[in-house]
Design a protein around this motif. Structure first.
Motif, PDB file in Angstrom:
ATOM      1  N   VAL A  81       0.867  -1.180   0.000  1.00  0.00           N
ATOM      2  CA  VAL A  81       0.000   0.000   0.000  1.00  0.00           C
ATOM      3  C   VAL A  81       0.902   1.227   0.000  1.00  0.00           C
ATOM      4  CG1 VAL A  81      -1.797   1.282   1.213  1.00  0.00           C
ATOM      5  CG2 VAL A  81      -1.794  -1.218   1.274  1.00  0.00           C
ATOM      6  N   TYR A  85      -1.772   6.235  -2.761  1.00  0.00           N
ATOM      7  CA  TYR A  85      -2.959   5.418  -3.088  1.00  0.00           C
ATOM      8  C   TYR A  85      -2.760   4.602  -4.352  1.00  0.00           C
ATOM      9  CZ  TYR A  85      -4.916   9.294  -0.297  1.00  0.00           C
ATOM     10  OH  TYR A  85      -5.132  10.271   0.628  1.00  0.00           O
ATOM     11  N   LEU A  87      -4.356   4.461  -7.280  1.00  0.00           N
ATOM     12  CA  LEU A  87      -5.580   3.875  -7.836  1.00  0.00           C
ATOM     13  C   LEU A  87      -5.694   4.225  -9.321  1.00  0.00           C
ATOM     14  CD1 LEU A  87      -8.101   4.785  -4.980  1.00  0.00           C
ATOM     15  CD2 LEU A  87      -6.811   2.662  -5.271  1.00  0.00           C
ATOM     16  N   ASN A  96     -10.972  -1.436  -9.270  1.00  0.00           N
ATOM     17  CA  ASN A  96      -9.665  -1.209  -8.654  1.00  0.00           C
ATOM     18  C   ASN A  96      -9.299  -2.329  -7.693  1.00  0.00           C
ATOM     19  OD1 ASN A  96      -7.906   1.376  -8.957  1.00  0.00           O
ATOM     20  ND2 ASN A  96     -10.015   2.111  -9.245  1.00  0.00           N
ATOM     21  N   GLN A 141      -7.992   5.937   0.509  1.00  0.00           N
ATOM     22  CA  GLN A 141      -7.002   5.158   1.248  1.00  0.00           C
ATOM     23  C   GLN A 141      -7.556   3.785   1.625  1.00  0.00           C
ATOM     24  OE1 GLN A 141      -3.461   6.166   2.201  1.00  0.00           O
ATOM     25  NE2 GLN A 141      -3.872   4.029   1.800  1.00  0.00           N
ATOM     26  N   ALA A 144      -7.399   1.526  -1.365  1.00  0.00           N
ATOM     27  CA  ALA A 144      -6.034   1.004  -1.539  1.00  0.00           C
ATOM     28  C   ALA A 144      -5.771  -0.146  -0.568  1.00  0.00           C
ATOM     29  CB  ALA A 144      -5.019   2.125  -1.328  1.00  0.00           C
TER      30      ALA A 144
END
Length: 354
Positions: A81, A85, A87, A96, A141, A144
């Motif tokens: 992570v 993020y 994404l 995602n 967040q 993620a």
């Protein structure tokens, strides 16, 4: 079993650029390890070595007893992570989270089950059709994190995941993280420069400075028995009082006062005294070293006040933390250093004295 072992890791980019220097650490199943230190100490480079994004100059990385030092990142079964993020902006939350599972050709039914399970844990089930641009920072967040959790990796790696969040949101997501990873029986390696995150989340903390491991211990031990002057000064807010004192026999001299030193085979000429502001009391107490001084600054923290006191007979200053409702008279006050909370360090090396 997915125990993580780092053995004598070193990373050198150039003759004078060595962010990681001979680090050995073990992380057990279900253990949450935080790499803590200031910017440039080597913590993110160490995380990249675990992930396989960088190759060590020497040493090895072992996961579940298997040497993966030369194994590419995609084959290590780790999940990372990032601070940013990372994404895909054109994909929905569902897409995602499920992207890595689709690449591994996992059946659609299994993908939906995993995504539903993890999004319910993170409170994202009502956001599955939205795109990242329609989400708040905290929601992005959590997406993620969900993408990381859904893969069921051997090891979780997190690189300052809360640093882009505001203070209130950071507190909330930090609590979510703690509950979430308590249910995962996997090693977690978390990078931060924020000591509050390190203290509240971790089973163990590895404090790094200039590429070296300074101390590896539980949060309690890091705070109550720092291995050296750097750890003592870095962990704790307000910072620990650290002052260099001359020695006379088995005493350290602080202004007009003498403080008894621990018994040592050879007494040094100088020592560093460390004591946290909350371990100093106003007034005279039986368990303390009593000292008088001049109060020249008061900082109000709301629930507490931080007093700055110049010790009689010296130019040394001690900071004292007291409850907000504590009162005193005048600028000349008496303080007591709680004896069992005194820390002593060598001047030359910074190592703990006793």
């Amino acid at each position: 079993m997915a125990k993580l072992e780092l053995q004598n890791l070193r990373k050198q980019f150039a003759p004078s650029v060595v962010p990681v220097k001979d680090i050995t650490i073990e992380v057990e199943d279900g253990e949450f390890l935080t790499l803590l230190g200031p910017s440039g100490c080597g913590k993110s480079t160490l995380l990249r070595l675990i992930a396989g994004l960088e190759q060590p100059t020497q040493g090895k990385v072992t996961i579940g007893g298997k040497n993966v030092t030369s194994v590419p990142p995609g084959k290590r079964n780790i999940s990372m992570v990032f601070q940013s993020y990372a994404l895909y902006p054109h994909m929905t939350v569902f897409e995602n989270i499920s992207a890595a599972l689709k690449l591994r050709k996992i059946p659609r039914e299994e993908i939906e089950k995993r995504v539903n399970d993890v999004t319910q844990k993170l409170g994202l089930e009502h956001l599955l059709t939205r795109k990242p641009g329609q989400l708040s920072g905290g929601q992005r967040q959590r997406v993620a994190l969900a993408r990381s959790l859904v893969r069921d990796p051997d090891i979780f790696l997190l690189d300052e995941p809360l640093s882009n969040l505001d203070a209130l949101l950071r507190e909330q997501v930090r609590a979510d993280l703690k509950q979430l990873f308590e249910t995962q029986n996997k090693p977690v390696v978390y990078v931060t420069h924020d000591q509050i995150e390190a203290m509240t989340l971790s089973d163990k903390i590895a404090v790094l400075c200039d590429g070296y491991l300074q101390q590896l211990a539980s949060p309690h031990e890091i705070y109550t028995a720092p291995a050296n002057k750097f750890v003592a000064g870095f962990v704790g807010s307000p910072q620990m009082n650290l002052i260099t004192l001359d020695c006379q026999g088995n005493h350290a001299v602080l202004g007009d006062y003498k403080i008894f030193l621990p018994q040592l085979k050879t007494q040094p000429h100088q020592v560093i005294l460390g004591i946290r502001p909350e371990d100093i009391s106003l007034g005279d107490i039986e368990t303390g070293e009593t000292i008088a001084g001049h109060l020249f600054l008061v900082e109000d923290f709301g629930k507490e006040k931080l007093l700055s006191v110049r010790v009689n007979g010296s130019d040394q200053t001690l900071r004292v933390m007291v409850p907000a409702d504590r009162t005193w008279e005048g600028e000349m006050i008496t303080i007591s250093l709680i004896k069992k909370q005194l820390h002593w360090f060598y001047v030359e090396t910074g190592d703990r004295l006793n």
